[in-house]
Design a protein around this motif. Structure first.
Motif, PDB file in Angstrom:
ATOM      1  N   ARG A  62      49.236  19.732  82.191  1.00 60.11           N
ATOM      2  CA  ARG A  62      50.211  19.972  83.261  1.00 60.11           C
ATOM      3  C   ARG A  62      49.738  21.114  84.159  1.00 60.11           C
ATOM      4  NH1 ARG A  62      55.510  17.831  81.822  1.00 60.11           N
ATOM      5  NH2 ARG A  62      55.550  17.193  79.652  1.00 60.11           N
ATOM      6  N   HIS A  63      50.263  21.109  85.374  1.00 59.82           N
ATOM      7  CA  HIS A  63      50.051  22.228  86.293  1.00 59.82           C
ATOM      8  C   HIS A  63      51.362  22.999  86.404  1.00 59.82           C
ATOM      9  CE1 HIS A  63      52.118  19.854  89.366  1.00 59.82           C
ATOM     10  NE2 HIS A  63      51.305  18.856  89.075  1.00 59.82           N
ATOM     11  N   GLY A  64      51.311  24.156  87.038  1.00 57.75           N
ATOM     12  CA  GLY A  64      52.470  25.043  87.091  1.00 57.75           C
ATOM     13  C   GLY A  64      53.717  24.414  87.675  1.00 57.75           C
ATOM     14  N   TYR A  65      53.569  23.720  88.805  1.00 55.84           N
ATOM     15  CA  TYR A  65      54.745  23.129  89.435  1.00 55.84           C
ATOM     16  C   TYR A  65      55.371  22.061  88.542  1.00 55.84           C
ATOM     17  CZ  TYR A  65      57.800  20.898  92.808  1.00 55.84           C
ATOM     18  OH  TYR A  65      58.905  20.372  93.425  1.00 55.84           O
ATOM     19  N   ASP A  66      54.542  21.294  87.847  1.00 53.03           N
ATOM     20  CA  ASP A  66      55.038  20.280  86.919  1.00 53.03           C
ATOM     21  C   ASP A  66      55.847  20.938  85.796  1.00 53.03           C
ATOM     22  OD1 ASP A  66      55.328  17.706  85.711  1.00 53.03           O
ATOM     23  OD2 ASP A  66      53.631  18.154  84.397  1.00 53.03           O
ATOM     24  N   THR A  89      52.415  33.615  83.230  1.00 51.57           N
ATOM     25  CA  THR A  89      52.448  33.188  81.828  1.00 51.57           C
ATOM     26  C   THR A  89      51.299  32.230  81.547  1.00 51.57           C
ATOM     27  OG1 THR A  89      54.848  33.470  81.805  1.00 51.57           O
ATOM     28  CG2 THR A  89      53.893  32.182  80.012  1.00 51.57           C
ATOM     29  N   LEU A  90      50.993  31.350  82.489  1.00 52.42           N
ATOM     30  CA  LEU A  90      49.844  30.457  82.327  1.00 52.42           C
ATOM     31  C   LEU A  90      48.545  31.262  82.251  1.00 52.42           C
ATOM     32  CD1 LEU A  90      50.750  27.521  84.740  1.00 52.42           C
ATOM     33  CD2 LEU A  90      50.734  27.490  82.235  1.00 52.42           C
ATOM     34  N   SER A  91      48.442  32.292  83.078  1.00 54.29           N
ATOM     35  CA  SER A  91      47.252  33.155  83.036  1.00 54.29           C
ATOM     36  C   SER A  91      47.128  33.843  81.683  1.00 54.29           C
ATOM     37  CB  SER A  91      47.310  34.211  84.147  1.00 54.29           C
ATOM     38  OG  SER A  91      47.187  33.598  85.396  1.00 54.29           O
ATOM     39  N   ALA A 107      43.964  17.908  92.687  1.00 55.16           N
ATOM     40  CA  ALA A 107      44.142  18.961  93.689  1.00 55.16           C
ATOM     41  C   ALA A 107      44.744  20.213  93.066  1.00 55.16           C
ATOM     42  CB  ALA A 107      45.033  18.461  94.815  1.00 55.16           C
ATOM     43  N   ARG A 108      45.592  20.013  92.057  1.00 52.36           N
ATOM     44  CA  ARG A 108      46.218  21.154  91.382  1.00 52.36           C
ATOM     45  C   ARG A 108      45.526  21.391  90.050  1.00 52.36           C
ATOM     46  NH1 ARG A 108      52.602  20.264  92.648  1.00 52.36           N
ATOM     47  NH2 ARG A 108      52.390  20.607  94.864  1.00 52.36           N
ATOM     48  N   LYS A 109      45.503  22.646  89.644  1.00 54.38           N
ATOM     49  CA  LYS A 109      44.833  23.029  88.403  1.00 54.38           C
ATOM     50  C   LYS A 109      45.665  22.611  87.191  1.00 54.38           C
ATOM     51  CE  LYS A 109      42.486  27.144  86.681  1.00 54.38           C
ATOM     52  NZ  LYS A 109      42.340  28.591  86.919  1.00 54.38           N
TER      53      LYS A 109
END
Length: 191
Positions: A62-66, A89-91, A107-109
């Motif tokens: 997942r990416h952050g926005y998801d 938090t992901l970092s 496109a998103r990490k």
């Protein structure tokens, strides 16, 4: 959650909070949700978000926005973490070696869980399940009352837009509109 929570360059041990969650350092603050959630402590205690995000990433990359959308969905709209909470938090999870960028070409990490992340998540399993249970309970309550309240709020917004778009509004009319909204707010507080 039980275990260690990384806070800047310190590590603190967290214990059970008064609402069945975990807390530490006396801090239970959070960020308002889009639908009025006043603090993170309603679903998550300080430090819980770390493992909740890890559990969601364990389900699928997942990416952050998801992750933000998924938490909002799982709470029935009662809690939506801000990007200013999720991305750091992901970092942290990445720095700890619990997640890593996915090899996918998007496109998103996207992040995926690592073996070390799975081990950490397994240790925190019961606490994570308890958080997800609280979220499910909030979503169930939202399903019962949310649509009717949202409809009423939309009706109020529509009425205001229509009335204010009909031309000039006198000072007395503005006062009457404000008074009606204030009276409705006071009535809601008494419910």
């Amino acid at each position: 959650m039980r275990g260690l929570f990384h806070n800047h360059h310190r590590r603190e041990r967290f214990g059970r909070g008064p609402f069945g969650g975990h807390m530490g350092g006396g801090h239970r603050g959070g960020h308002p949700g889009r639908h009025g959630g006043s603090r993170i402590g309603r679903f998550l205690e300080h430090g819980d978000l770390r493992f909740v995000l890890l559990a969601l990433i364990a389900e699928q990359p997942r990416h952050g926005y998801d992750l933000i959308r998924e938490l909002e969905t799982r709470t029935g709209g009662a809690y939506r973490p801000s990007p200013g909470v999720v991305y750091p938090t992901l970092s942290l999870l990445d720095d700890e070696g619990f997640i890593q960028p996915s090899a996918g070409d998007t496109a998103r990490k996207l992040f995926e869980i690592t073996p070390a992340g799975r081990e950490a998540l397994e240790r925190e399993g019961p606490a994570v399940k308890a958080v997800f249970a609280r979220m499910a309970e909030a979503a169930a309550q939202s399903d019962q009352t949310g649509p009717r309240v949202r409809r009423a709020m939309e009706n109020l917004g529509s009425s205001l837009r229509i009335r204010l778009s009909q031309g000039a509004v006198t000072e007395a009319q503005v006062d009457a509109i404000a008074r009606a909204i204030d009276e409705a707010a006071a009535a809601i507080e008494r419910v």
